[in-house]
Design an enzyme around this catalytic site. Structure first.
Site, PDB file in Angstrom:
ATOM      1  N   TRP A 371      -9.895  26.910  21.502  1.00 29.26           N
ATOM      2  CA  TRP A 371     -10.808  25.796  21.771  1.00 29.26           C
ATOM      3  C   TRP A 371     -10.266  24.895  22.879  1.00 29.26           C
ATOM      4  CZ3 TRP A 371     -10.236  20.525  19.290  1.00 29.26           C
ATOM      5  CH2 TRP A 371      -8.909  20.259  18.983  1.00 29.26           C
ATOM      6  N   ASP A 372      -8.989  25.080  23.229  1.00 29.37           N
ATOM      7  CA  ASP A 372      -8.390  24.315  24.326  1.00 29.37           C
ATOM      8  C   ASP A 372      -9.314  24.337  25.539  1.00 29.37           C
ATOM      9  OD1 ASP A 372      -6.543  25.358  22.500  1.00 29.37           O
ATOM     10  OD2 ASP A 372      -4.874  25.185  23.906  1.00 29.37           O
ATOM     11  N   GLU A 498      -3.551  21.091  12.388  1.00 27.55           N
ATOM     12  CA  GLU A 498      -3.102  22.320  11.721  1.00 27.55           C
ATOM     13  C   GLU A 498      -2.034  22.068  10.664  1.00 27.55           C
ATOM     14  OE1 GLU A 498      -2.141  24.867  15.005  1.00 27.55           O
ATOM     15  OE2 GLU A 498      -4.243  25.463  15.258  1.00 27.55           O
ATOM     16  N   LYS A 610      -0.372  17.188  12.707  1.00 25.67           N
ATOM     17  CA  LYS A 610       0.272  17.803  13.857  1.00 25.67           C
ATOM     18  C   LYS A 610      -0.318  17.201  15.136  1.00 25.67           C
ATOM     19  CE  LYS A 610       0.882  22.463  15.830  1.00 25.67           C
ATOM     20  NZ  LYS A 610       0.310  23.821  15.811  1.00 25.67           N
ATOM     21  N   GLN A 611      -1.600  16.816  15.052  1.00 25.31           N
ATOM     22  CA  GLN A 611      -2.297  16.403  16.271  1.00 25.31           C
ATOM     23  C   GLN A 611      -3.530  15.572  15.937  1.00 25.31           C
ATOM     24  OE1 GLN A 611      -3.044  20.721  15.926  1.00 25.31           O
ATOM     25  NE2 GLN A 611      -4.288  20.294  17.731  1.00 25.31           N
TER      26      GLN A 611
END
Ligand code: BG6
Ligand code: MG
Length: 999
Positions: A371-372, A498, A610-611
């Site tokens: 998806w980046d 994640e 994580k993000q």
């Protein structure tokens, strides 16, 4: 949490336009090979040396790749289950065609032997040519200068070109060049780190055909499982010196061309080597020979320098659109230019390929795309070279059938589910909790299509398959969404974070799914109206019904977005906030990234991110959420985010800038901007981080400059980081080019070319046209935070929307008197008491009245007004008002009301907030209304607080004047162009963040 950083290798000199290495550094070699990689979206090749690497074998990773050229391997699961991904696709490391060995009078050139007298390797982002200049003294004492240049043509997709010039410096010498094409490929090592490769390249290619004739080598290979054919062909020749002797040979899978020439002292002999790389992904096998020959012929005709000229022209066009200039920080400019350059080198352009997470620079993540692409990379191209964004979206459309098949694996009888990681559309994720479960990929792709159409106006993407993709992928949401009481739920998915997996109602996923199904319904409506024939066909083919489309709208309207009332924040998912918070204080620095030190279950059981997840949704759909909630969300999630993902800090930077945390925004930005150059994540040798590279551009354009595209309109809210004196960037919108420059002097918006446009600066319209292409506006003043003791609010237009009722009643009165009632008059009446307002209206109409008649009209207006407010309830509080009052009280500050309305106390009762005020000024006792300071001074006195310790909040010009007259700082509610005297202006209390004002 601040981002963790791994030790960085010795840094390179700072130069805004070049990456320069001034000494040979064997320890940094693997990293530099990534940084100096070249590519053109089709071919990518690591910055390895032409001559074979002589150092430690592990310190170099030879790598040449073709975008989308892959092989497959079955994924073996000791414990299998239905529907698991079956095969892994991996990007292949190709035979090395770059080899050029040099010998001087029989001594072989190597950096590891002899003496390096001078050394420089550089890549100029405007030239696109990697240049290495070495002055070398051989072990026997012969001095030579070697200038080795390399490019991967940005204009000719199949071409890699090299030029190697050797000059004997002391005496005539025999120079030997051996150019090689080596079919013996080494794959990257298998690794414990899940982010690296599986090491399969080495076994995947077998040689089908070889030819080595003087000057020309050909290697044809075939992949073992994917059945693809690769043809690499090289042409080499030497110029200068004596007439060269040339012999060709083949030995152990290496095709060589040996050139021998006598060079005069001080005169260069130059080898030019052109390589064409073509594959059966681009043309039928039978045509590959002709294709390669044609490409080589063309390249040889212009020669290396001709190719270099083309390169310069192509890059000039790129920078013309994409350059971001930052004055006052060269290191940063270098980071930005480097990142943009690599993105341009890596993105597929042919409508059949994507951009891999590591671009074409290394085998990390095995060349997979995620998806980046849609969320981090395409936003850059959307606003610089939108055709490239379109090409990548077209490539996604090309894999719709595979996505349909995948949806069946997952039990969806209709619709399509895109793979989490892939090269050619197969799901390659062997760990479904953090792979296939990230269903948001569907919404991310649909979102990118929406963004593309809105930014370019090019709706042909929709009719060329985009609509079909959007509908088919929307079906999966409609299938998952199920009603619980009054809202739709989506269960058992994983969001971007994640470190949390398989949850119900992931906030990001639901925000994006809501957007996706809403967009699908919109596209259906648009297509039915505008493209009825195409729509009818698609309708029939997809067996779509009006009910299904209506259901999408319903799901969009009623999809659950978890919110925690008590904390006033969004919940990342239904269970997230009840989990235990990770013990950050007890986690040693070396245990980051957590994924390499804790079993996933340990991580999943905790509140630790994580993000960016919630924070990312706040950016992409910022229009859905008030600033005050954004601020609370940011504070909460930032504290539990490790930023172990390289996709995190850029998004945190954008939201930090939006909620007024400028310094945090800058720190996060700096973490992203030089991530690869400084190797801050410690793994750049496996390839660059393309998402973070896109993220840097976004941090400037969407973060510091605050760009948000809403319904096709561009909204900016620029700020200037302290360290910069000025920044400037360009932007493409609907075929026009805009430029935005920000400095302490203000913001300059410029229409560089194209049609007139209306854009917005902090909500204020800015019109640009060919006649008036430039507009400057000042930056908002910084608010001087103070330790306030009280906040004094106006009522009408601040806490409740009664301003419009006053407006209506006055207009009705003016109409009966035949006095024109325009917007300016309406605005000037705000905050003015009843009698004064009437006087101003009469003055405007030039009407004079007897006192009794005057009183009668004033009463009449009040009767009308009271009719209008008669039905008010708590629901008539303006958004954010109640929250604001609660926040101010919770912070221990006093609350006052300064309204000249005699109806104010009654309205407070109706709104149910009367008991939240410590003082309400009795309007009947005022000698003078606003703009006189009396009312705010009285409020302060009643509160027992010095006026200077009060913050006044007002929506009217007269009210702001009254506050300032009382010696209080004024917070305006509305537009800054109207409330010019206010110390700060926000659009409404839903944007009120107490810490923006309170020291
Ligand atoms: C102010 C309003 O708050 O109150 C004005 O902004 C209004 O529009 C004034 O005229 C007086 O209100 P009232 O309710 O006393 O007529
Ligand atoms: Mg008001």
């Amino acid at each position: 949490m601040s981002a963790t950083s791994s030790p960085t290798l010795s840094s390179l000199p700072t130069d805004p336009w070049r990456l320069v290495e001034t000494r040979w550094d064997a320890d940094a070699n693997l990293l530099r090979e990534t940084l100096f990689a070249l590519g053109n979206g089709h071919i990518g090749t690591r910055g390895t040396y032409d001559e074979a690497w002589q150092g430690e074998p592990d310190a170099s990773m030879e790598g040449t790749y073709v975008n989308g050229f892959y092989d497959t391997e079955a994924i073996r699961y000791p414990e299998n289950a239905y529907g698991f991904a079956r095969i892994n696709e991996f990007m292949l490391n190709l035979p090395n065609a770059k080899g050029v060995e040099i010998a001087i009078d029989g001594e072989r050139f190597s950096l590891a032997g002899g003496v390096i007298v001078a050394y420089e390797r550089s890549l100029d982002f405007r030239e696109g040519v990697l240049v290495r200049t070495v002055e070398w003294k051989s072990p026997a004492g012969r001095r030579v200068r070697i200038v080795a240049k390399r490019l991967v043509s940005l204009s000719r997709s199949a071409i890699l070109a090299q030029s190697v010039a050797v000059t004997p410096l002391d005496a005539d010498a025999t120079v030997e060049f051996v150019t090689t094409l080596n079919s013996q490929v080494r794959g990257s090592e298998e690794s414990f780190d899940p982010r690296l490769g599986s090491g399969a390249s080495a076994r995947a290619l077998s040689t089908v055909e070889t030819t080595a004739t003087p000057g020309r080598s050909v290697l044809v290979s075939r992949t073992r499982n994917s059945g693809l054919t690769l043809r690499i062909e090289t042409l080499a020749g030497v110029a200068g010196g004596s007439t060269p002797e040339c012999t060709a040979s083949e030995d152990g899978g290496v095709l060589s061309q040996r050139f021998r020439v006598v060079a005069k002292a001080g005169e260069a002999v130059t080898l030019e080597k052109m390589t064409a790389i073509v594959t059966s992904r681009d043309a039928p096998v039978s045509e590959l020979a002709a294709q390669a020959a044609g490409a080589l012929e063309g390249a040889r005709a212009v020669g290396f320098e001709g190719l270099a000229d083309e390169q310069r022209t192509r890059l000039a066009a790129f920078w013309e659109k994409a350059d971001i200039e930052i004055e006052g920080d060269d290191a940063l400019s270098q980071g930005l230019h480097f990142n943009l350059y690599h993105l341009f080198q890596s993105i597929g352009r042919d409508g059949r390929t994507n951009i891999a997470a590591k671009g074409l620079t290394g085998e990390g993540y095995e060349g997979h795309s995620f998806w980046d692409t849609e969320i981090y990379v395409l936003p850059v191209f959307l606003r610089t070279l939108p055709d490239l964004a379109r090409a990548v979206l077209q490539h996604r459309i090309g894999y719709l059938d595979k996505a349909r098949a995948r949806a069946r694996d997952l039990g969806h009888v209709r619709g399509a589910l895109y793979p989490w990681r892939t090269i050619t559309g197969e799901e390659c994720s062997a760990y479904f909790p953090a792979g296939t479960a990230q269903y948001h990929i569907n919404a991310d792709i649909a979102f990118a299509i929406k963004q593309y159409v809105e930014a370019t106006g090019d709706d042909t993407l929709l009719t060329d398959g985009g609509a079909e993709l959007v509908f088919e992928t929307a079906r999966v949401w409609a299938d998952l969404a199920h009603l619980v009481e009054d809202s739709y739920h989506i269960d058992e998915v994983t969001g971007p974070d994640e470190y949390t997996a398989l949850v119900n109602n992931n906030f990001y996923t639901n925000v994006m799914a809501k957007t996706h199904v809403g967009f699908a319904a919109e596209v259906a409506g648009w297509m039915e109206r505008e493209k009825p024939e195409a729509f009818a066909k698609l309708y029939e083919r997809l067996d779509l019904t009006a009910d299904e489309v209506a259901h999408w709208s319903d799901v969009s309207d009623r999809l659950r977005l978890p919110y925690d009332e008590a904390r006033g924040i969004h919940a990342q998912d239904d269970a997230f906030l009840s989990r235990k918070v990770w013990d950050f204080a007890g986690t040693p620095a070396e245990n980051y990234p957590l994924l390499l030190h804790y079993h996933p279950l340990v991580i999943y059981r905790h509140q630790v991110c994580k993000q960016a997840d919630v924070v990312l949704a706040l950016f992409l759909r910022g229009d859905l959420f008030p600033k005050a909630i954004k601020r609370r969300d940011f504070d909460y999630y930032e504290a539990i985010t490790t930023h172990d993902s390289s996709l995190s800090t850029c998004i945190h930077s954008i939201i930090a800038a939006e909620v007024g945390l400028n310094e945090r925004a800058y720190e996060f930005f700096m973490d992203t901007a030089r991530m690869d150059i400084d190797n801050t994540h410690g793994n750049t040798f496996h390839g660059v981080h393309t998402a973070a590279m896109g993220g840097t551009w976004m941090s400037v354009v969407h973060g510091f400059a605050g760009l948000r595209a809403l319904n096709g309109e561009l909204h900016f809210a620029p700020t200037l980081p302290k360290a910069w004196s000025r920044y400037r960037f360009r932007l493409v919108d609907h075929g026009r080019t805009l430029e935005v420059a920000v400095s302490a002097a203000g913001v300059e918006f410029r229409l560089v070319e194209g049609e007139a446009i209306r854009l917005f600066h902090r909500g204020e319209p800015i019109d640009l046209s060919a006649a008036e292409p430039m507009r400057s506006v000042p930056l908002p003043r910084a608010f001087d935070r103070k330790p306030f003791k009280a906040v004094v609010f106006d009522l009408d237009g601040v806490i409740t929307d009664t301003a419009r009722f006053h407006h209506l009643a006055w207009k009705r009165l003016a109409d009966t008197l035949n006095i024109g009632f325009d917007e300016d008059l309406a605005e000037s009446l705000k905050g003015i008491d009843r009698r004064m307002s009437l006087r101003m209206i009469l003055d405007k109409g030039g009407v004079t009245l007897e006192p009794a008649e005057f009183d009668r009209l004033a009463d009449m207006k009040n009767v009308w007004y009271k009719e209008l407010i008669g039905t008010m309830t708590r629901n008539d509080l303006l958004p954010g008002a109640l929250e604001t009052l609660k926040t101010v009280r919770a912070a221990g500050l006093k609350v006052g009301l300064a309204s000249v309305s005699q109806n104010a106390p009654a309205i407070l009762e109706r709104l149910g907030i009367a008991d939240m005020f410590d003082a309400v000024v009795d309007a009947r006792l005022l000698k003078r209304g606003k703009p006189d300071p009396e009312i705010f001074l009285k409020a302060a006195a009643q509160l027992g607080v010095d006026p200077a310790d009060c913050l006044g909040v007002e929506d009217a010009v007269a009210g702001v004047a009254s506050i300032k007259g009382a010696g209080m700082p004024a917070l305006g509610i509305g537009r800054s162009s109207v409330l010019t005297e206010a110390d700060a202006v926000i659009p409404g209390l839903d944007a009120f963040v107490l810490s923006d004002y309170l020291a």
